[in-house]
Structure formats: structure tokens, C-alpha cells
Write an enzyme that holds these catalytic residues in place. Structure first.
Site, PDB file in Angstrom:
ATOM      1  N   LYS A 123     -32.827  -1.306 -14.536  1.00 26.82           N
ATOM      2  CA  LYS A 123     -32.219   0.008 -14.316  1.00 26.82           C
ATOM      3  C   LYS A 123     -32.058   0.650 -15.678  1.00 26.82           C
ATOM      4  O   LYS A 123     -31.778  -0.044 -16.662  1.00 26.82           O
ATOM      5  CB  LYS A 123     -30.837  -0.145 -13.666  1.00 26.82           C
ATOM      6  N   HIS A 156     -27.207   3.286 -17.941  1.00 30.13           N
ATOM      7  CA  HIS A 156     -26.386   4.358 -17.390  1.00 30.13           C
ATOM      8  C   HIS A 156     -25.259   4.696 -18.347  1.00 30.13           C
ATOM      9  O   HIS A 156     -24.757   3.830 -19.051  1.00 30.13           O
ATOM     10  CB  HIS A 156     -25.820   3.867 -16.049  1.00 30.13           C
ATOM     11  N   HIS A 187     -22.201   2.569 -18.786  1.00 32.10           N
ATOM     12  CA  HIS A 187     -22.161   1.362 -19.626  1.00 32.10           C
ATOM     13  C   HIS A 187     -21.750   1.672 -21.065  1.00 32.10           C
ATOM     14  O   HIS A 187     -21.548   0.757 -21.852  1.00 32.10           O
ATOM     15  CB  HIS A 187     -23.540   0.681 -19.654  1.00 32.10           C
TER      16      HIS A 187
END
Length: 579
Positions: free
Chosen positions: A139, A142, A145
């Protein structure tokens, strides 16, 4: 240095109260400064002396304060002693205060200022393992994080500065049912060609697509479960695809970490503990801790009364492990491998219950060191968006911070010529993100506001960097004054004294941060220092002053600059020297 004065006052108190000075040091603190106001330098809390049995706990506290103040005698170091409200105040000889505090900044290697204080003697230094950032493989990184990454980095930096051996670990979410979905989805929607061109973007698109499909299609859900089972059985085709996803992702993440100035000693992951998780289940079974529910899941009773009113699931009915099972295995494995004295997990507050259960289960399994494991929770960032859309990837946020900062710098009349304006804009933009994040308690949610965080005035990371760059510029222009003889009697103006008094608190601020692992104490200390420096710039000109006065002032500004840079580095901010 603050510790020189603290020891002198403690020794004076020790003789009067017939106590060792180490016992008295914790009751002494440097007084916070208020602009344009003459303050004492240190205060002694009589309440703390009573609490520790050094003074009788009964009787009028104010009477005890006044009596103690009259018993203590002034000398060449402490020139005034007075009773306040429940505190005894000490005022240091001004010339000696300036001389001792600014002495270290006349020589090279002065970056240990405030770090050798006796306040840190009570810290149980050892090996600290900090687990932070921990994004999920396959992923894109983001923006959610960002908080874990910068908070964990701050904690690791602080512990390291205070003399701990620090292990920085990134524990990747590289296992679990989402890989079942991704593996099954990739065979249907994935393309090796697109994976080469823009790896994480493509995996993100596949993941979104397969999730939609799985909501409506039972076959897709079954295919996902089947792929994850193949992974758990270590079947080569599934493992090979998973490995490709993992390697691609770590490589991509490292670009982002480099931009943030963050590094890790170890990249670990849930996948490392798959075999150990089976051992954990075996140990729970043998110890009588593993119970099977009617649905066939394996649980551990974590209720205080032992009545199964609060259970933690550690095994699915199909025999696959869960995140917590792997976390138990990981904790035991780390203890055996790294012999840590404490382990700190940095994740958002929604996981507080998970860590509470993790520590409880470890204790039930007979691991007393679980008491030295700690979860540092943080709140959510609301409204962090770029101009382009809703899903916020961290790289887009960093690009936006850099672009906005570059624009602001190009509009400013004070911007200096520099070799690499993009690099400066990047560092200043990241400082702005960090300071915005660290100003309040970590547990609080906060609302993200681009315009506010990038302001050059007010309590922002931009102001912090600007203050540092301005000091660097002043020191560069007066390089020839650095080696001259320093005369502390030429720095007796109130604005000089105020900066020096503020610097006295630096070790206490670091100590406070080490106690509760909150960066706000250090951020607010540095921002206050910047405001005091701004006043001193106006009131203590270097240019046009007699040489010995200019030299003394440069020493004061060099001291402030050094502390500012050191504090910023602990926060994870790279100080810039021009902007």
C-alpha cells in the site's frame, strides 16, 4: 551549566538540612522566564521536601519555607535567597551565571549542552527497542503513518541523546488476510508491466478493485482465503508473489524515509514470526490458557476475574493466526534476540486495547518483562488533504509542503541566495509538519491547516528554522569574533539574562520529555527561545558595537543557536543555515 548551579545550591541545602545533595536535586528547578521581568533562577519546592520526609510533613508550609530561607546564607555564587509561596527562591551572581552557562559555546563539540545533567542519573539507561512507522506492505505510504513515523523517530532520538542504546525497528504489516485479497486480486486485475512502472500505485488500484469485488462475490472471498492459506503453508508461487510485493514496497518506502530524515536499524514484519506464532499457540495450550469457543476460534481469557467476560481471539476457526498471535511471537523473539530493557510501540490510540491485551497475555505466559513494554498512543489528523484529492499519500503531502514553502520563499524579501532552494524548502516544509504535530499532547486529534502551519510568524516550524538560519547568518558575518576573549560582564542587559535563564531549563525539559515521551515540552521550549532571540536581535546589536561587546553578544547568540539546533535534531528536524 545548569548542573553546576544546581549542585552548588543542593550542597548548601545539604549542609543546612544534613542530607546528601542527590536527595535534594529533584526538588530544585529552574524558574521559567517571563519577558521584561526579573526572576529568580532556581526555586526549591518545600512541598517536595515534606513529601520525601526531609522536612516535617505537619505544620505550616509557609512558615517552614520562610524559616529555611533565613537559615540559608548567600555566598559568591548565590547572591540572593528569598521565600516565595511554598518555594525558596535562589538568584545566582549574574556575571558567574553568564560565564558558566556560555563557557561551553567557546569551544568546538558543544553539542552535549544540557545532556550531562545530574537530573538524568535517575534514568534506568539500557537498551530501548522502538517500533514505529510500521506501514502495510503493498500500500502506498498513507499520511496517517506520518504521525507514527515522526513520533517514533523523536522518541528514538531523545533516548539516544540521553545515552540509551536504541534499536529502531520498522515492523511491516506484511502478512494477514489482506494479502489473501491482494494475491487473489492480482491474478485477476494485476499487470507485471504496470507493477514495474508505478509499483505502489498499481497495487493500491488492485487492492481497491479486489475489495469491491469481494464485497459482492463470494468466490473472490474464497479465493482470498485460499491464497492466504497457500502463503501460510509456504507454497512457492504464493510466496514468490508476496516476496515481490514486499521488496518493491520497502524500496519505495525508503525514498519517503530519506526525505523525512528517518532511518531504521531493522526492517522486520509479521511474516518473520509465522512459525513462532504456532509455538505460541502450543505454549498457550500447554499452559491451559487457550480456550476454544463454540465457533471454533481459539481465545485467551484476559478478564480480571477470570470469568471469560473479556477474551482475546488468537486463532481463527480455519486454523490461521491473527495479528495479535504474531505480535506475541514477535515480542518474545525480540526479547531473546536483542535483550531489550524496554520496548516502546508507537501507534494510534485505536490500538490501545490491542496492546493492553498483548501485555496481559505475555505476563500470563510468564514473561515479567512485559511490564517494561509500553504503548505510546496518538490521536488522528483531521483534514490533511492535498489540492488533488481525498486519498492522502505521504509523498503528495511532502511534495505539497515543499511546493508551498518554495512559493512562500520566492515571495519573501528576506530570502537569501542559496545553492539548492528546493532542498531548503523541503526541510523547512517538513519542519512545519513536525512542529504542527508536536505542539499539543500526542493523544489529541488535531485539525490540519496548510496556511497556518507554513506561516513565518507565530509558533511554527518555519519560525523555528528562520530563527536558526538568522543566527547562523549573524555568526557567519562575524566569524572573526569567535575566538576573542569573552567578558561575561558585558552581557548584563535584561534580554541577555533572560536567554541565559531560559537555557538553564533545557536539561529539565529533556528530562520531562524522557518521563512522558511527549515532544510538546521541547517544542514549546524551543519556540520560546526563538521569541527571546528575536527580542535580543533588536536590543543587542552586534554590528556597530565595540569589539568586546560584539564578541560577548556573538557568544550569547552562538549558545542559543547551538541549543536550538540540538533540540531540533532531537525532534527529527534538520536545521537549515540559510533561508
Amino acid at each position: 551549566m545548569a548542573c553546576f548551579f544546581r549542585r552548588r545550591i543542593a550542597a548548601k541545602l545539604g549542609r543546612t538540612l544534613q542530607q546528601p545533595e542527590e536527595v535534594l536535586i529533584p526538588a530544585l528547578s529552574a524558574v521559567p522566564v517571563f519577558k521584561k521581568q526579573q526572576n529568580p533562577d532556581f526555586k526549591l519546592s518545600v512541598g517536595l521536601l515534606r513529601m520525601n520526609g526531609i522536612l516535617p510533613s505537619s505544620g505550616d508550609i509557609q512558615q517552614q519555607t520562610e524559616k529555611l530561607a533565613t537559615q540559608l546564607k548567600q555566598d559568591s555564587v548565590v547572591e540572593n535567597i528569598s521565600a516565595g509561596s511554598g518555594v525558596v527562591n535562589f538568584r545566582i551572581n549574574r556575571k558567574l551565571l553568564i560565564q558558566k552557562l556560555l563557557e561551553p559555546f567557546g569551544k568546538e563539540g558543544n553539542d552535549k549542552f544540557g545532556l550531562n545533567s545530574e537530573l538524568f542519573n535517575s534514568l534506568k539507561r539500557g537498551t530501548t527497542l522502538v517500533e514505529y512507522s510500521s506501514p502495510n506492505i503493498a500500500k502506498k505510504f498513507h499520511a496517517g503513518h506520518l504521525r507514527s513515523t515522526i513520533i517514533g523517530n523523536f522518541i528514538a532520538n531523545l533516548k539516544q541523546a540521553l545515552g540509551y542504546d536504541v534499536i529502531r525497528m520498522n515492523y511491516l504489516g506484511d502478512w494477514g488476510m489482506q494479502f489473501g485479497l491482494l494475491g487473489a486480486g492480482f491474478s485477476q486485475f494485476g499487470s507485471q508491466e504496470k507493477l514495474k512502472q508505478n509499483p505502489l500505485q498499481h497495487l493500491f488500484e488492485v487492492y481497491v478493485q479486489v475489495n469491491k469485488e469481494a464485497e459482492q462475490n463470494e468466490n473472490m472471498r474464497l479465493a482470498a482465503r485460499d491464497f492466504f492459506r497457500q502463503l501460510e503453508r509456504r507454497e512457492s508461487e504464493a510466496v514468490s508473489l508476496w516476496q515481490q510485493f514486499r521488496e518493491i514496497t520497502v524500496e519505495e518506502y525508503q525514498h519517503v524515509y530519506k526525505r523525512l530524515g528517518v532511518h531504521f536499524d531493522i526492517y522486520s514484519g509479521e511474516s518473520f514470526h509465522q512459525d513462532r506464532a504456532q509455538e505460541v499457540l502450543q505454549q498457550l495450550q500447554t499452559g491451559g490458557l487457550l480456550k476454544t469457543t463454540e465457533k471454533g476460534t481459539g481465545v485467551v481469557d484476559v478478564s480480571p476475574a477470570g470469568d471469560m467476560s473479556n477474551v482475546c481471539t488468537v486463532l481463527r476457526s480455519d486454523g490461521t493466526t491473527l495479528y495479535i498471535t504474531r505480535d506475541i511471537a514477535a515480542a518474545i523473539d525480540r526479547k531473546e534476540k536483542y535483550y531489550f530493557d524496554e520496548m516502546i510501540y508507537v501507534t494510534d490510540k485505536s490500538q490501545a486495547n490491542h496492546f493492553q491485551q498483548l501485555f496481559q497475555i505475555l505476563l500470563k505466559m510468564g514473561h515479567p518483562w512485559a511490564d517494561r513494554c509500553l504503548h505510546v498512543p496518538f490521536g488522528l489528523v483531521q483534514g490533511m488533504k492535498t489540492r488533488t484529492g481525498d486519498v492522502v499519500f505521504l509523498e503528495d503531502v511532502l511534495d505539497e509542503a515543499r511546493a508551498r514553502m518554495l512559493h512562500n520563499m520566492s515571495q519573501s524579501k528576506t530570502t537569501k541566495e542559496m545553492d539548492n532552494p528546493e532542498d531548503t524548502a523541503e526541510k523547512v516544509g517538513i519542519s512545519a509538519l513536525i512542529v504542527q504535530d508536536f505542539k499539543g499532547p500526542l493523544f489529541s486529534d488535531y485539525k490540519f491547516d496548510w496556511d497556518r502551519i507554513l506561516q513565518a510568524q507565530g509558533d511554527t516550524g518555519v519560525f523555528l528554522q528562520y530563527s536558526h538560519a538568522r543566527l547562523c547568518s549573524l555568526i557567519r558575518r562575524n566569524e572573526e569574533l569567535k575566538g576573542a576573549t569573552f567578558d561575561p560582564s558585558l552581557l548584563l542587559e535584561q534580554s541577555s539574562i533572560t536567554i541565559v535563564q531560559h537555557l538553564l531549563r533545557y536539561d529539565e525539559v529533556l528530562y520531562q520529555s524522557a518521563q512522558d515521551l511527549q515532544p510538546k515540552h521541547l517544542v514549546n521550549f524551543l519556540l520560546k527561545l526563538c521569541h527571546l532571540i528575536a527580542s535580543a536581535h533588536r536590543e543587542l546589536p552586534v554590528k556597530g558595537s565595540p569589539e568586546e561587546v560584539a564578541q560577548a553578544r556573538i557568544r550569547l547568540f552562538a549558545g542559543a543557536c547551538s541549543v536550538l539546533a540540538g533540540g531540533m535534531r532531537i525532534l527529527g528536524i534538520i536545521p537549515v543555515e540559510k533561508m
